[in-house]
Motif scaffolding. Structure first.
Motif, PDB file in Angstrom:
ATOM      1  N   UNK A  14       0.883  -1.161   0.000  1.00 21.13           N
ATOM      2  CA  UNK A  14       0.000   0.000   0.000  1.00 21.13           C
ATOM      3  C   UNK A  14       0.921   1.210   0.000  1.00 21.13           C
ATOM      4  N   UNK A  15       0.828   2.039  -1.026  1.00 20.09           N
ATOM      5  CA  UNK A  15       1.721   3.194  -1.145  1.00 20.09           C
ATOM      6  C   UNK A  15       1.159   4.363  -0.351  1.00 20.09           C
ATOM      7  N   UNK A  16       1.899   4.749   0.679  1.00 20.69           N
ATOM      8  CA  UNK A  16       1.500   5.891   1.507  1.00 20.69           C
ATOM      9  C   UNK A  16       2.363   7.090   1.145  1.00 20.69           C
ATOM     10  N   UNK A  17       1.718   8.224   0.910  1.00 21.36           N
ATOM     11  CA  UNK A  17       2.425   9.441   0.532  1.00 21.36           C
ATOM     12  C   UNK A  17       2.116  10.550   1.511  1.00 21.36           C
ATOM     13  N   UNK A  18       3.156  11.093   2.116  1.00 21.45           N
ATOM     14  CA  UNK A  18       2.995  12.266   2.954  1.00 21.45           C
ATOM     15  C   UNK A  18       3.428  13.492   2.172  1.00 21.45           C
ATOM     16  N   UNK A  19       2.608  14.522   2.177  1.00 23.38           N
ATOM     17  CA  UNK A  19       2.921  15.724   1.396  1.00 23.38           C
ATOM     18  C   UNK A  19       2.411  16.965   2.107  1.00 23.38           C
TER      19      UNK A  19
END
Length: 435
Positions: free
Chosen positions: A123-128
């Protein structure tokens, strides 16, 4: 006189119509492709991507960028804004079941069977810090946008992942042992991208014990004129610890197929113009030779070279204009399909493969921002441009139509020049004595 021989005149008009139609269609193709190239370049001309050396999209062996490095980027002259991203591919430490199939690896054993260990889908988690640039507001199917500058335990969840786990707005899941609330659900109509989650940058950094660290930075420069100097400044300040690339440079390589189409279209215009002028030239030379006696008689009774040349140029213009009108109408009809065919053929032939090596971030609306996808994701810079290659809109503008008409007139003038010179050299006495 121009229609004295209907069969020959009809053949000349038909050839000129094809030539004129091709001129207009190629001009439309070139102007449409040039407009698309300018549009794409304008959207990325001031963007610079900074990745950790040896790492891209959260993959690789490099170390993440530190808070100190991000601060250097922010303080670099001409950098007006910075978008930071931290990407994690999670196969554990998350309670959600991946919506994607696990990757398939092959490791052939002595017996010919696949001995590769079973893989888990991530599961690709992206913090931005700019989630609105990662997932556009109009991509939210429910809920609201998260605050990228905060530290709230909340996330945007892709539609595929939400459906796989039965999530809706307000539900919760655990990430690194902490409860995360679903603030919104987004859909990009892409199964891969809709299998990820987006969180505030500080939240993901805190959960993963990576305070201040990021896996990618997108810096926007105040002017396209300062991109090159800013790239050099960033390379000097960051050294070998980071890979600094200008998306303008990436666009140049990625848009090479469209540039090739524009050059091909220009060559088509030149070729069709030469062909049209040659048709008129040969036709008028043939007419002059057939009517030498008539020209000699007219000169003998007082006709001037000017009046005779004007007559033949008028005939050439008549044939060219009739053919041009038919051809321009034909060009209007075929310019759209022809442009799309050229674009499609270029894409299918694999001329846009350089874009596969470039993975700059691109948001769901095509603008700059951090992508929640890992390398090769559908929202990457290169893949976004790949879609653009097939969406070139062609239209006949008044300027294009006027240029086409001017070229048609030029064809008539050039094609009639040599016959006019030949007419001026005809001497009545010689013509009447021999014919």
């Amino acid at each position: 006189s121009a229609l004295r021989s209907p069969l020959r005149s009809g053949a000349i008009i038909a050839m000129l119509a094809v030539s004129s139609g091709l001129i207009l269609a190629m001009l439309v193709a070139r102007s449409s492709v040039d407009a698309k190239i300018a549009e794409v370049k304008a959207s990325v001309a001031t963007q610079i991507t900074v990745n950790p050396a040896g790492m891209q999209g959260g993959m690789g062996s490099g170390e993440p960028l530190t808070a100190e490095q991000v601060e250097k980027i922010k303080n670099t002259e001409h950098v007006s804004s910075v978008t930071s991203t931290l990407t994690k591919q999670l196969t554990e430490n998350i309670s959600l079941t991946p919506s994607l199939d696990p990757p398939k690896l092959f490791m052939m054993g002595p017996d010919g069977e696949n001995k590769a260990p079973e893989q888990k889908a991530p599961v690709v988690a992206t913090g931005t810090n700019t989630p609105e640039k990662t997932i556009a507001e109009d991509k939210l199917t429910s809920g609201a946008m998260i605050d990228g500058s905060g530290t709230a335990r909340e996330a945007l969840v892709g539609k595929q992942l939400a459906e796989k786990n039965g999530l809706s707005v307000g539900d919760t899941f655990t990430l690194y042992g902490e409860t995360i609330t679903v603030k919104g659900i987004y859909s990009t109509d892409n199964k891969f991208q809709d299998g990820g989650i987006v969180l505030p940058l500080a939240t993901l950094q805190d959960l993963t014990d990576q305070s201040g660290e990021v896996s990618s930075v997108l810096a926007r420069v105040d002017s396209s004129d300062n991109v090159s100097s800013t790239v050099s400044a960033l390379k000097n300040s960051l050294g070998d610890e980071a890979d600094v690339t200008s998306q303008e440079e990436q666009a140049e390589e990625t848009l090479a197929p469209l540039t090739s189409i524009a050059n091909l279209a220009l060559a088509g215009v030149i070729g069709a113009t030469i062909a049209g002028a040659t048709i008129v030239l040969l036709a008028m030379v043939m007419v002059v030779r057939e009517r030498r006696r008539e020209i000699g008689v007219i000169k003998a009774i007082g006709g001037s070279n000017r009046s005779i040349v004007t007559q033949f140029i008028t005939e050439g213009l008549t044939l060219t204009i009739i053919g041009g009108i038919i051809g321009l109408a034909l060009g209007v009809a075929v310019s759209g399909p022809l442009t799309q065919s050229m674009v499609s053929n270029t894409k299918s032939s694999g001329t846009n493969t350089p874009q596969r090596s470039m993975q700059g971030p691109m948001n769901a609306t095509g603008g700059g921002g951090a992508s929640p996808m890992m390398r090769g994701g559908p929202n990457s810079f290169a893949n976004q441009l790949g879609v653009n290659l097939t969406t070139v809109t062609s239209s006949v503008t008044p300027q294009t139509f006027a240029i086409s008409g001017a070229i048609v007139i030029l064809i008539a003038i050039v094609g009639s020049a040599v016959p006019a010179w030949t007419i001026a050299r005809i001497r009545p006495a010689e013509v009447l004595r021999t014919e």
